[in-house]
Design a protein around this motif. Structure first.
Motif, short mmCIF file in Angstrom:
data_model
loop_
_atom_site.label_atom_id
_atom_site.label_comp_id
_atom_site.label_asym_id
_atom_site.label_seq_id
_atom_site.Cartn_x
_atom_site.Cartn_y
_atom_site.Cartn_z
N ASP A 131 -4.15 7.40 -7.24
CA ASP A 131 -2.85 8.07 -7.27
C ASP A 131 -1.71 7.09 -7.01
N CYS A 132 -2.03 5.93 -6.47
CA CYS A 132 -0.98 4.94 -6.14
C CYS A 132 -0.70 4.09 -7.37
N LEU A 133 0.58 4.00 -7.71
CA LEU A 133 0.98 3.24 -8.90
C LEU A 133 0.62 1.75 -8.79
N LEU A 134 0.51 1.29 -7.56
CA LEU A 134 0.23 -0.14 -7.37
C LEU A 134 -1.26 -0.46 -7.42
N TYR A 135 -2.10 0.57 -7.28
CA TYR A 135 -3.55 0.37 -7.25
C TYR A 135 -4.04 -0.31 -8.52
N LYS A 136 -4.70 -1.44 -8.34
CA LYS A 136 -5.29 -2.22 -9.45
C LYS A 136 -4.23 -2.85 -10.37
N THR A 137 -2.97 -2.56 -10.12
CA THR A 137 -1.94 -3.22 -10.93
C THR A 137 -1.39 -4.38 -10.10
N ARG A 138 -0.51 -4.02 -9.13
CA ARG A 138 0.00 -5.09 -8.27
C ARG A 138 -0.80 -5.23 -6.99
N CYS A 139 -1.59 -4.22 -6.65
CA CYS A 139 -2.36 -4.27 -5.39
C CYS A 139 -3.85 -4.39 -5.69
N THR A 140 -4.41 -5.52 -5.36
CA THR A 140 -5.86 -5.76 -5.56
C THR A 140 -6.38 -6.47 -4.30
N PRO A 141 -7.72 -6.55 -4.14
CA PRO A 141 -8.22 -7.24 -2.94
C PRO A 141 -7.76 -8.68 -2.85
N ALA A 166 -2.44 -2.37 3.75
CA ALA A 166 -3.60 -2.74 4.58
C ALA A 166 -4.89 -2.09 4.08
N CYS A 167 -4.77 -0.92 3.42
CA CYS A 167 -5.98 -0.21 2.97
C CYS A 167 -6.73 -1.00 1.89
N MET A 168 -6.06 -2.01 1.31
CA MET A 168 -6.70 -2.83 0.29
C MET A 168 -7.23 -4.14 0.88
N VAL A 169 -7.03 -4.34 2.20
CA VAL A 169 -7.43 -5.61 2.80
C VAL A 169 -8.79 -5.49 3.49
N SER A 170 -8.87 -4.54 4.37
CA SER A 170 -10.05 -4.46 5.22
C SER A 170 -11.27 -4.02 4.43
N SER A 171 -12.43 -4.54 4.82
CA SER A 171 -13.68 -4.11 4.18
C SER A 171 -13.93 -2.63 4.43
N GLU A 172 -13.22 -2.04 5.42
CA GLU A 172 -13.39 -0.61 5.70
C GLU A 172 -12.27 0.23 5.08
N GLY A 173 -11.31 -0.44 4.41
CA GLY A 173 -10.18 0.29 3.87
C GLY A 173 -10.58 1.15 2.67
N THR A 174 -9.92 2.30 2.53
CA THR A 174 -10.26 3.22 1.45
C THR A 174 -9.98 2.59 0.08
N CYS A 175 -8.80 1.95 -0.06
CA CYS A 175 -8.46 1.37 -1.37
C CYS A 175 -9.42 0.24 -1.72
N MET A 176 -9.74 -0.58 -0.73
CA MET A 176 -10.68 -1.68 -0.97
C MET A 176 -12.04 -1.14 -1.42
N ASN A 177 -12.55 -0.12 -0.74
CA ASN A 177 -13.86 0.43 -1.09
C ASN A 177 -13.84 1.11 -2.45
N PHE A 178 -12.74 1.81 -2.71
CA PHE A 178 -12.59 2.47 -4.01
C PHE A 178 -12.60 1.43 -5.11
N TYR A 179 -11.88 0.34 -4.87
CA TYR A 179 -11.80 -0.75 -5.86
C TYR A 179 -13.17 -1.37 -6.08
N LYS A 180 -13.86 -1.62 -4.98
CA LYS A 180 -15.15 -2.34 -5.05
C LYS A 180 -16.23 -1.51 -5.73
N TYR A 181 -16.26 -0.21 -5.43
CA TYR A 181 -17.40 0.60 -5.89
C TYR A 181 -17.07 1.57 -7.01
N ASN A 182 -15.84 1.54 -7.51
CA ASN A 182 -15.52 2.41 -8.66
C ASN A 182 -15.14 1.61 -9.88
#
Ligand code: SF4
Lengths: 72, 363
Positions: free
Chosen positions: B330-340, B346-362
């Motif tokens: 839902d975030c416009l920055l997800y996978k565009t300007r915001c990547t691991p 911060a949700c894209m930084v930590s190994s426990e972050g939701t965005c990071m996990n979503f990115y890694k496993y989806n």
């Protein structure tokens, strides 16, 4: 960073223990765990022992999980 | 311990999942089940449990990742401190890539700041001893699970009269944060998977009290697939049966009274305070500050720092992600300007972050 890992106690010192995590062994602060014994499994987080693993409770929880499927 | 491996039993996990799909007596509508522990978030995404459940079950990741809920103002204070040539900053590894208002600790390190990654705050005792000419500052973030290791460090430094060590403290506590989510009108939570390692310290009672007060079933559980799938099945049954309490499926570690020795230590070193959570604002009674006996270890006081009021980057939806209101895509920055490799929130930084996990496993 909240990850806590179980390891086996190999040696016991005053407030520490040498714990085997499989690939590595590390000294861990154990001052928050009571009655620690060699061969106990303890849960370790950020350098300290959080709690001792209770084998009987582990087996009891496994039986609960098995019971969930029993009537299936 | 052989029994520990049996929690990885895939066959049993599949059987419980199959039974979850065939539940006749299922609740009406969709169910929002929230986990509030970063390690649960990691396990769920890594194993794909979120994709294996019936579609009416909506797993939400709450504010369970300590790095993700740390305010930008805190990172800015750490960055300010890193400019001091007398200071060595010691930190958990996940913190160094979190963006502040300008740069991160990682970029500060590249520019010559003394920043050392440690495995435990207790490592700072040795660090302080081996660098008597420097000031060691530990970035003390975390929840109730991490608080005892910081408490032990402060106690040890106090006992050994170590004066060149202090803590930039930002410890948070979970029960009132969960209550805050229950009050949140933008999300309706039907059940909680409670944080197992927080419960190892504080016990089951704070969760049981919340479950009873607000009529929300809760289960404390471990981190293997079987633990999580078993907990979800049990929560659905509890919702069906209006069983408003907290069940403990992690008794191999969690006692109802918690770890009394650890609680006594926390009570000795810390006092309860309000805390500012990234995306959630200030939540009363969800922080720990140092008691006056230990104020010499307070890095804010020692270095005359304040935490400025800083806004999250525009368009970053971390606030909604951390409350389970939105999903990362839902975030416009997800996978565009915001990547691991180039995180914005911060949700894209930590190994426990939701965005990071979503990115890694989806992907
Ligand atoms: S994708 Fe990045 S910017 Fe968007 S919410 Fe997640 S962390 Fe924030």
């Amino acid at each position: 960073m909240c990850i806590a890992i179980p390891g086996k106690v190999l040696e016991i010192y005053k407030y520490e223990a040498l714990v085997d995590f499989g690939k590595i062994q590390k000294r861990v602060n154990t001052s928050l765990i009571e009655d620690i014994q060699i061969n106990d499994y303890i849960l370790v987080h950020a350098g300290y022992g959080v709690e001792k693993m209770n084998e009987q409770e582990a087996l009891d929880t496994l039986s609960v999980f098995k019971m969930l499927c029993d009537d299936f | 311990m052989e029994s520990l491996n049996r929690f990885k039993d895939i066959e049993l996990t599949k059987r419980i999942l199959a039974k979850t799909h065939k539940l006749k007596n299922r609740p009406q509508g969709s169910l929002n089940i929230m986990e509030v522990c970063g390690t649960h978030t990691m396990s769920i995404y890594k194993s794909g449990i979120d994709k294996l459940l019936p579609s009416y079950i909506n797993l939400l990741s709450g504010p369970g990742c300590p790095v993700c809920v740390t305010d930008i103002s805190y990172i800015d204070a750490a960055l300010k401190l890193s400019e001091n040539k007398e200071v060595i900053i010691a930190t958990f590894g996940d913190m160094i890539r979190v963006p502040g208002s300008s740069g991160s600790l990682s970029s500060a390190r590249a520019n010559g700041a003394h920043i050392k990654i440690v495995y435990s705050p207790l490592d700072c005792i040795e660090l302080a001893r081996s660098h008597p000419e420097k000031e060691i500052v530990f970035l003390g973030i975390g929840f109730e699970t991490t608080a005892p290791s910081i408490g032990l460090t402060i106690e040890s430094a106090f006992h050994h009269s170590i004066t060149n060590l202090s803590i930039l403290l930002n410890l948070k506590t979970m029960p009132y944060a969960m209550e805050n989510l229950i009050f949140d009108k933008s999300i309706s939570i039907d059940a909680f998977i409670c944080p197992g390692h927080v419960a190892a310290i504080i016990g089951t009672r704070p969760f049981d009290a919340l479950a009873k007060k607000y009529h929300i079933p809760m289960v404390i559980t471990g981190f293997e697939c079987l633990d999580i799938v078993g907990a979800i099945y049990m929560l659905i049954e509890m919702i069906n049966n209006h069983a408003y309490r907290c069940e403990n499926l992690y008794k191999r570690i969690v006692k109802s009274e918690g770890n009394k020795t650890a609680l006594a230590l926390l009570d000795k070193v810390f006092e309860v305070t309000d805390s500012s959570w990234r995306g959630l604002g200030i939540i009363p009674k969800t922080g720990l500050s140092l008691k006056s006996d230990f104020k010499d270890f307070n890095a804010l006081l020692k270095f005359g720092l304040t935490l400025p009021d800083v806004k999250v980057p525009p368009q970053c939806l971390c606030s909604d992600i951390l409350r389970g209101v939105k999903k990362p895509p839902d975030c416009l920055l997800y996978k565009t300007r915001c990547t691991p490799s180039s995180p914005i929130g911060a949700c894209m930084v930590s190994s426990e972050g939701t965005c990071m996990n979503f990115y890694k496993y989806n992907n």
